[in-house]
Design a protein around this motif. Structure first.
Motif, short mmCIF file in Angstrom:
data_model
loop_
_atom_site.label_atom_id
_atom_site.label_comp_id
_atom_site.label_asym_id
_atom_site.label_seq_id
_atom_site.Cartn_x
_atom_site.Cartn_y
_atom_site.Cartn_z
N THR A 159 0.35 -1.37 -0.28
CA THR A 159 -0.16 -0.26 0.32
C THR A 159 0.89 0.88 0.09
O THR A 159 0.28 2.80 -0.16
N GLN A 160 2.25 0.84 0.44
CA GLN A 160 3.22 2.25 0.03
C GLN A 160 3.07 2.47 -0.77
O GLN A 160 4.42 3.81 -1.28
N VAL A 161 2.84 2.01 -1.89
CA VAL A 161 3.65 2.00 -3.47
C VAL A 161 2.35 2.14 -4.13
O VAL A 161 2.69 0.61 -5.08
N PRO A 162 1.67 2.61 -3.87
CA PRO A 162 -0.33 1.81 -4.94
C PRO A 162 0.15 2.26 -6.09
O PRO A 162 -0.89 1.92 -6.82
N GLU A 163 1.29 3.44 -6.46
CA GLU A 163 1.18 2.57 -8.05
C GLU A 163 2.13 1.71 -9.33
O GLU A 163 1.89 2.02 -10.15
N TRP A 164 2.47 1.08 -8.40
CA TRP A 164 3.31 -0.11 -8.79
C TRP A 164 2.42 -1.16 -8.84
O TRP A 164 1.38 -1.44 -7.82
N THR A 165 2.46 -2.36 -9.74
CA THR A 165 1.47 -3.10 -10.41
C THR A 165 1.96 -4.80 -9.27
O THR A 165 3.06 -5.00 -9.66
N LEU A 166 1.73 -5.40 -8.09
CA LEU A 166 1.68 -6.79 -8.06
C LEU A 166 1.65 -7.75 -8.51
O LEU A 166 1.01 -7.54 -9.05
N SER A 167 2.60 -8.25 -9.35
CA SER A 167 2.36 -9.73 -10.02
C SER A 167 1.20 -11.17 -9.59
O SER A 167 1.09 -10.91 -8.07
N SER A 210 7.38 -9.93 -8.05
CA SER A 210 7.45 -8.91 -8.38
C SER A 210 6.20 -7.80 -8.84
O SER A 210 5.25 -7.93 -8.48
N ILE A 211 7.13 -6.17 -8.72
CA ILE A 211 6.52 -5.68 -8.47
C ILE A 211 6.59 -3.97 -10.14
O ILE A 211 8.02 -4.46 -9.90
N SER A 212 5.81 -4.07 -11.05
CA SER A 212 6.46 -3.33 -11.94
C SER A 212 5.59 -1.83 -12.14
O SER A 212 4.32 -1.11 -11.06
N LYS A 213 6.32 -0.63 -12.59
CA LYS A 213 5.39 0.43 -12.67
C LYS A 213 6.05 0.83 -14.26
O LYS A 213 7.06 0.54 -14.77
N GLU A 214 4.86 1.73 -14.75
CA GLU A 214 5.33 2.11 -16.15
C GLU A 214 5.37 3.69 -16.29
O GLU A 214 4.34 4.30 -15.90
N LYS A 236 5.56 8.50 -28.73
CA LYS A 236 5.71 7.99 -27.76
C LYS A 236 6.46 6.59 -27.38
O LYS A 236 6.35 5.84 -27.85
N ARG A 237 7.20 6.76 -26.41
CA ARG A 237 7.69 5.72 -25.32
C ARG A 237 7.29 5.29 -23.70
O ARG A 237 7.03 6.38 -23.35
N SER A 238 7.18 3.83 -23.52
CA SER A 238 6.97 3.54 -21.96
C SER A 238 7.79 3.13 -22.15
O SER A 238 8.13 1.76 -22.64
N LEU A 239 7.80 3.03 -20.67
CA LEU A 239 9.57 2.42 -19.73
C LEU A 239 8.90 2.02 -18.55
O LEU A 239 8.03 2.43 -18.07
N ARG A 240 8.88 0.26 -18.90
CA ARG A 240 8.25 -0.23 -17.75
C ARG A 240 9.55 -0.27 -16.84
O ARG A 240 10.70 -1.01 -17.96
N ILE A 241 9.33 -0.67 -15.57
CA ILE A 241 10.40 -1.07 -14.63
C ILE A 241 9.73 -2.57 -14.26
O ILE A 241 8.70 -1.87 -13.67
N VAL A 242 10.56 -3.48 -14.18
CA VAL A 242 9.90 -4.77 -13.00
C VAL A 242 11.15 -5.34 -11.71
O VAL A 242 12.63 -5.23 -12.15
N LEU A 243 10.60 -4.65 -10.07
CA LEU A 243 11.55 -5.26 -9.46
C LEU A 243 11.37 -6.45 -9.09
O LEU A 243 10.21 -7.04 -8.55
N HIS A 244 12.30 -7.33 -8.87
CA HIS A 244 12.29 -8.92 -8.26
C HIS A 244 13.76 -8.56 -7.49
O HIS A 244 14.70 -8.12 -8.13
N THR A 245 13.92 -9.52 -6.78
CA THR A 245 15.50 -9.77 -6.13
C THR A 245 15.34 -10.85 -6.51
O THR A 245 15.13 -12.13 -6.14
N ALA A 246 16.86 -11.77 -7.84
CA ALA A 246 16.69 -12.97 -7.77
C ALA A 246 17.25 -13.69 -6.90
O ALA A 246 16.99 -15.14 -6.48
N ARG A 247 17.92 -13.31 -6.17
CA ARG A 247 18.59 -14.35 -5.14
C ARG A 247 18.07 -14.65 -4.46
O ARG A 247 18.21 -15.50 -3.91
N LEU A 248 16.54 -13.61 -3.82
CA LEU A 248 15.73 -13.96 -2.97
C LEU A 248 14.72 -15.34 -3.39
O LEU A 248 13.56 -15.73 -3.04
N GLY A 249 14.59 -14.98 -4.96
CA GLY A 249 13.92 -15.86 -6.05
C GLY A 249 11.94 -14.43 -5.23
O GLY A 249 11.52 -15.73 -5.26
#
Length: 119
Positions: free
Chosen positions: A33-41, A46-50, A89-102
């Motif tokens: 809830t502290q990052v409401p603009e990010w989408t949870l998979s 992972s979480i992502s935002k465009e 226009k261009r869309s930039l999508r960032i995905v956050l996920h910690t691979a070492r933790l899976g």
């Protein structure tokens, strides 16, 4: 700025501080809830935002700012993609996920909070 019990403005991203395990679904639900603009998979890994940019050059300039933040934090996105959007226009999508933790870590949420302030 807080994520869970972590203070983000002075804390570096370190996923191993949470015991080497990804956040549980319950922990993710609590802090997302502290990052409401990010989408949870759907799998909670992972979480992502465009962001929409006027052209390719402005998208690249923005990702360079993100790169500096990530270097300073010691944590980087799982992926960053620039794609054609409407017109020139261009869309930039960032995905956050910690691979070492899976899965997701506090570091992912701390970085998401900070990325929301990159202009």
């Amino acid at each position: 700025w807080t994520v869970g019990d972590e203070v983000t403005y002075s804390k570096k991203c370190d996923p191993y501080e949470q015991g080497g395990l990804p956040l549980s679904n319950e922990e993710v639900d609590k802090i997302r809830t502290q990052v409401p603009e990010w989408t949870l998979s759907e799998d909670y890994k992972s979480i992502s935002k465009e962001w929409l940019h006027k052209d390719f050059e402005s998208a690249v300039a923005f990702i360079n700012k993100i790169n500096i933040l990530c270097i300073n934090e010691g944590h980087s996105p799982w992926s960053a993609n620039i794609q054609q959007a409407r017109g020139a226009k261009r869309s930039l999508r960032i995905v956050l996920h910690t691979a070492r933790l899976g899965g997701l870590s506090y570091a992912d949420f701390m970085l998401a909070l900070k990325l929301d302030f990159v202009r």
